[in-house]
Design a protein around this motif. Sequence first.
Motif, short mmCIF file in Angstrom:
data_model
loop_
_atom_site.label_atom_id
_atom_site.label_comp_id
_atom_site.label_asym_id
_atom_site.label_seq_id
_atom_site.Cartn_x
_atom_site.Cartn_y
_atom_site.Cartn_z
N TYR A 168 9.69 -2.06 -13.14
CA TYR A 168 9.02 -1.33 -14.22
C TYR A 168 7.58 -0.98 -13.83
O TYR A 168 7.12 0.14 -14.03
CB TYR A 168 9.05 -2.19 -15.49
N TRP A 169 6.87 -1.95 -13.28
CA TRP A 169 5.45 -1.74 -12.94
C TRP A 169 5.31 -1.02 -11.61
O TRP A 169 4.36 -0.26 -11.41
CB TRP A 169 4.71 -3.10 -12.93
N ILE A 170 6.26 -1.26 -10.70
CA ILE A 170 6.21 -0.55 -9.41
C ILE A 170 6.36 0.96 -9.67
O ILE A 170 5.70 1.78 -9.05
CB ILE A 170 7.33 -1.07 -8.47
N GLU A 171 7.23 1.29 -10.63
CA GLU A 171 7.47 2.71 -10.92
C GLU A 171 6.33 3.35 -11.73
O GLU A 171 6.06 4.53 -11.60
CB GLU A 171 8.82 2.87 -11.64
N ARG A 207 12.14 -3.72 -1.51
CA ARG A 207 12.68 -2.49 -0.88
C ARG A 207 12.10 -1.25 -1.55
O ARG A 207 11.73 -0.29 -0.90
CB ARG A 207 14.21 -2.47 -1.02
N GLU A 208 12.01 -1.32 -2.90
CA GLU A 208 11.52 -0.15 -3.64
C GLU A 208 10.02 0.08 -3.37
O GLU A 208 9.59 1.20 -3.13
CB GLU A 208 11.75 -0.39 -5.14
N LEU A 209 9.26 -1.01 -3.38
CA LEU A 209 7.81 -0.87 -3.22
C LEU A 209 7.44 -0.32 -1.85
O LEU A 209 6.54 0.51 -1.72
CB LEU A 209 7.14 -2.24 -3.47
N PHE A 210 8.13 -0.82 -0.82
CA PHE A 210 7.74 -0.41 0.54
C PHE A 210 8.70 0.62 1.15
O PHE A 210 8.62 0.91 2.34
CB PHE A 210 7.60 -1.65 1.43
N LYS A 211 9.59 1.11 0.32
CA LYS A 211 10.50 2.18 0.73
C LYS A 211 11.20 1.88 2.05
O LYS A 211 11.19 2.67 3.00
CB LYS A 211 9.73 3.51 0.82
N THR A 212 11.77 0.67 2.14
CA THR A 212 12.53 0.30 3.33
C THR A 212 13.73 -0.54 2.90
O THR A 212 13.62 -1.35 1.98
CB THR A 212 11.68 -0.51 4.34
N PRO A 213 14.88 -0.39 3.58
CA PRO A 213 16.03 -1.24 3.24
C PRO A 213 15.89 -2.64 3.85
O PRO A 213 16.60 -3.56 3.47
CB PRO A 213 17.22 -0.50 3.88
N GLU A 260 4.87 -5.65 5.47
CA GLU A 260 3.96 -4.77 4.72
C GLU A 260 3.14 -5.59 3.73
O GLU A 260 1.95 -5.35 3.54
CB GLU A 260 4.75 -3.69 3.96
N ILE A 261 3.78 -6.57 3.11
CA ILE A 261 3.05 -7.44 2.17
C ILE A 261 1.94 -8.17 2.93
O ILE A 261 0.79 -8.23 2.49
CB ILE A 261 3.99 -8.47 1.49
N LEU A 262 2.28 -8.71 4.09
CA LEU A 262 1.29 -9.47 4.87
C LEU A 262 0.14 -8.56 5.33
O LEU A 262 -1.01 -9.00 5.35
CB LEU A 262 1.96 -10.17 6.06
N LYS A 263 0.49 -7.31 5.63
CA LYS A 263 -0.57 -6.36 6.04
C LYS A 263 -1.55 -6.11 4.90
O LYS A 263 -2.70 -5.78 5.11
CB LYS A 263 0.07 -5.02 6.43
N LEU A 264 -1.04 -6.25 3.67
CA LEU A 264 -1.90 -6.03 2.49
C LEU A 264 -2.80 -7.23 2.21
O LEU A 264 -3.28 -7.41 1.11
CB LEU A 264 -1.06 -5.74 1.26
N ASN A 265 -2.91 -8.15 3.18
CA ASN A 265 -3.88 -9.21 3.02
C ASN A 265 -3.37 -10.48 2.35
O ASN A 265 -4.11 -11.40 2.07
CB ASN A 265 -5.08 -8.66 2.22
N SER A 266 -2.08 -10.49 2.02
CA SER A 266 -1.50 -11.70 1.44
C SER A 266 -1.17 -12.65 2.60
O SER A 266 -0.71 -12.20 3.63
CB SER A 266 -0.20 -11.26 0.74
N ASP A 267 -1.43 -13.96 2.42
CA ASP A 267 -1.15 -14.89 3.53
C ASP A 267 0.35 -15.18 3.65
O ASP A 267 0.85 -15.48 4.72
CB ASP A 267 -1.86 -16.23 3.28
N TYR A 268 1.03 -15.14 2.51
CA TYR A 268 2.47 -15.44 2.50
C TYR A 268 3.19 -14.38 1.68
O TYR A 268 2.69 -13.96 0.63
CB TYR A 268 2.75 -16.80 1.84
N ALA A 269 4.37 -14.00 2.16
CA ALA A 269 5.22 -13.10 1.37
C ALA A 269 6.48 -13.90 1.06
O ALA A 269 7.10 -14.48 1.96
CB ALA A 269 5.57 -11.87 2.20
#
Length: 300
Positions: free
Chosen positions: A149-152, A176-182, A190-199
Motif C-alpha cells: 500500500y505504501w510502496i505504491e 520484489r515490488e519496491l526494487f523491481k526485481t524477481p 538494494e536495501i543494503l545499498k540504501l544504508n541499512s546494515d541488515y536486510a
Amino acid sequence: MIEVLIVGSIGLDDIETPFGKIINTLGGSAVYSSIASSFFAPTGIVGVIGEDFPKEHMDLIERRRIDTKGIEELEGKTFRWSGKYEFDLNTAQTLKTELNVIENFKPKIPEEYKNAEYVFLGNIDPELQLSVLEQIKNPKLVVSDTMNYWIESKREKVMEVINAVDIALMNDSEARELFKTPNLVKAAKEILKLNSDYAIIKKGEHGAVMFTDNKHFSVPGYPLEDIKDPTGAGDSFAGALTGFLAQTKELNDSNLRKAMVYGSVLASLEVEGLGVTNMDFITQFRIKERFEEFKEIVKF
Ligand code: AMP
C-alpha cells in the motif's frame, strides 16, 4: 520506563480465511508487534484510534502491560482493513483499506518515550514513521517494515525510511515490488545499498532470510499443521525480533540469529488462532518450548 518504542497502525480488521471469518477484530501492525515485543522487554506504542475503538480491545493491549500513553484518540473512525486469504495463506488479498484517523495523525511522542533505545517503525504511512524517528533522542537500534500500500502510494518516502534505519524488514513480494526485481538476493543488496546494515526478507510460512554485506542467515517457518489466520505474522516476527534484541542489549551476529528464531517462534504461535486473540494465551513456557524445537529443526 519503556525500552522498545513501536509506531504502527491500530485498527479494526475484517478477515476471511478458508477456515473462518471474523469482523471488527482488533488488528494493526502496532498491536501485533507490541504484543510480541512485550514478551521480551517493556514496550510502548505510538498510534492513533478513533472514537469507535472498543474498550475491550484496549483492555487486551493493557493486559500485556504495554504502555499506551502514546496512543492518541482523535475524532472520527479508527483505521480499518479487510483482507482475504485463499488456500495459499502466504498472500493476503486486501479488500479494503480505510485510513480514517491515520490521515490526520501528527504523532507527538510522550517525553519519556524519547529516550527509548530500541525502535520499531511498524507498517504505517512512511511520513509518520519518519516523524516518530525524528523525535527519538538517541536510538541504539531502529527496525522498519512496510507494505505494498505504501510502496505504491509513497515509494520515495519508503526509501527514505530504509535509508534511516539499521534493519529494514519486508515481505518477499514487497521487496520484489519496491526494487523491481524477481530476485530476493538482488533486492536485499538494494536495501543494503540504501544504508541499512541488515536486510531481512520475510517469506511467509517459509520463514525469513537476513542479509548483511558478507553473510546471510535463514530461519525456517515452523511446520504447523493447523494455520488458522496468517494476519499479523510479519508484525509478530518483527516485534519479537526487536524485543529480544532490546532484552539482550547487544547487537552481535549470534543475538541477531537468535532474534530471527524468536521472530519465527512468535509468528508461528500467533497464526494458530484467528485474529489477535490467541496472543492472549501465549506464555513464556510455550515460547521457550518452541525455541528449543527450532534448535532441533535447524541442526545438522
Ligand atoms: P501482517 O499480516 O503482519 O502483514 O499485518 C496485518 C495487519 O496490518 C492487519 O492487522 C492490518 O490492520 C494492518 N494493515 C493492513 N494494511 C495496512 C496499511 N496500509 N497500513 C498499516 N497497517 C495496515
